[in-house]
Design a protein around this motif. Structure first.
Motif, PDB file in Angstrom:
ATOM      1  N   PHE A   1       0.780  -1.263   0.027  1.00  0.00           N
ATOM      2  CA  PHE A   1      -0.012  -0.218   0.008  1.00  0.00           C
ATOM      3  C   PHE A   1       1.025   1.139   0.033  1.00  0.00           C
ATOM      4  O   PHE A   1       2.063   1.223   0.134  1.00  0.00           O
ATOM      5  CB  PHE A   1      -1.015  -0.110   1.087  1.00  0.00           C
TER       6      PHE A   1
ATOM      7  N   SER B   1      -2.070   6.067   1.705  1.00  0.00           N
ATOM      8  CA  SER B   1      -2.927   5.173   2.434  1.00  0.00           C
ATOM      9  C   SER B   1      -2.748   5.012   3.994  1.00  0.00           C
ATOM     10  O   SER B   1      -3.219   5.033   4.827  1.00  0.00           O
ATOM     11  CB  SER B   1      -3.329   3.755   1.935  1.00  0.00           C
TER      12      SER B   1
ATOM     13  N   TRP C   1      -5.002   6.137   6.794  1.00  0.00           N
ATOM     14  CA  TRP C   1      -5.472   5.019   8.047  1.00  0.00           C
ATOM     15  C   TRP C   1      -4.955   5.623   9.405  1.00  0.00           C
ATOM     16  O   TRP C   1      -5.690   5.612  10.425  1.00  0.00           O
ATOM     17  CB  TRP C   1      -4.783   3.970   7.598  1.00  0.00           C
TER      18      TRP C   1
END
Length: 120
Positions: free
Chosen positions: A28, A32, A36
């Motif tokens: 990822f 990302s 998160w």
């Protein structure tokens, strides 16, 4: 991707795994991870100072004008040096970010119109 997996990635980073290694390992992006971290971590992403420019500006000014200019013998000495600097910063000259008001005057105005205590 499940919330549990995402939280697992965040825990790995908190345990000391470099974010770039973690992203490469699990496939990822840094973006990302940042998303998160802000969603599940409850705080901003470390190493991203531009997320709060006002705080970074203040920290830089404190470091430049006060911390770099003094050698502190202990915590009491540190407090004694920083207190007058903080008072001057908060009550001294006007700041552009506060519309030409001092931080103390800005806090007073915000209190008068019903905003919660801004912490000054």
């Amino acid at each position: 991707m499940t919330d549990e997996r995402i939280i697992g990635f965040l825990r790995e980073a908190e345990a000391g795994v470099a974010v770039k290694d973690l992203c490469r390992k699990h496939g990822f992006s840094d973006a990302s991870y940042s998303l998160w971290r802000s969603k599940f971590g409850g705080m901003s992403v470390p190493g991203k100072p531009n997320q709060n420019a006002c705080i970074e500006s203040f920290s830089g000014r404190l470091r430049h004008e006060c911390l770099n200019e003094n050698w502190f013998a202990n915590l009491l000495h540190t407090r004694a040096v920083i207190k007058p600097w903080r008072r001057e910063h908060n009550e001294g000259g006007p700041k552009k970010v506060f519309g030409g008001l001092t931080p103390a005057a800005y806090a007073k105005r915000m209190a008068e119109i019903g905003y919660p205590n801004p912490g000054l």
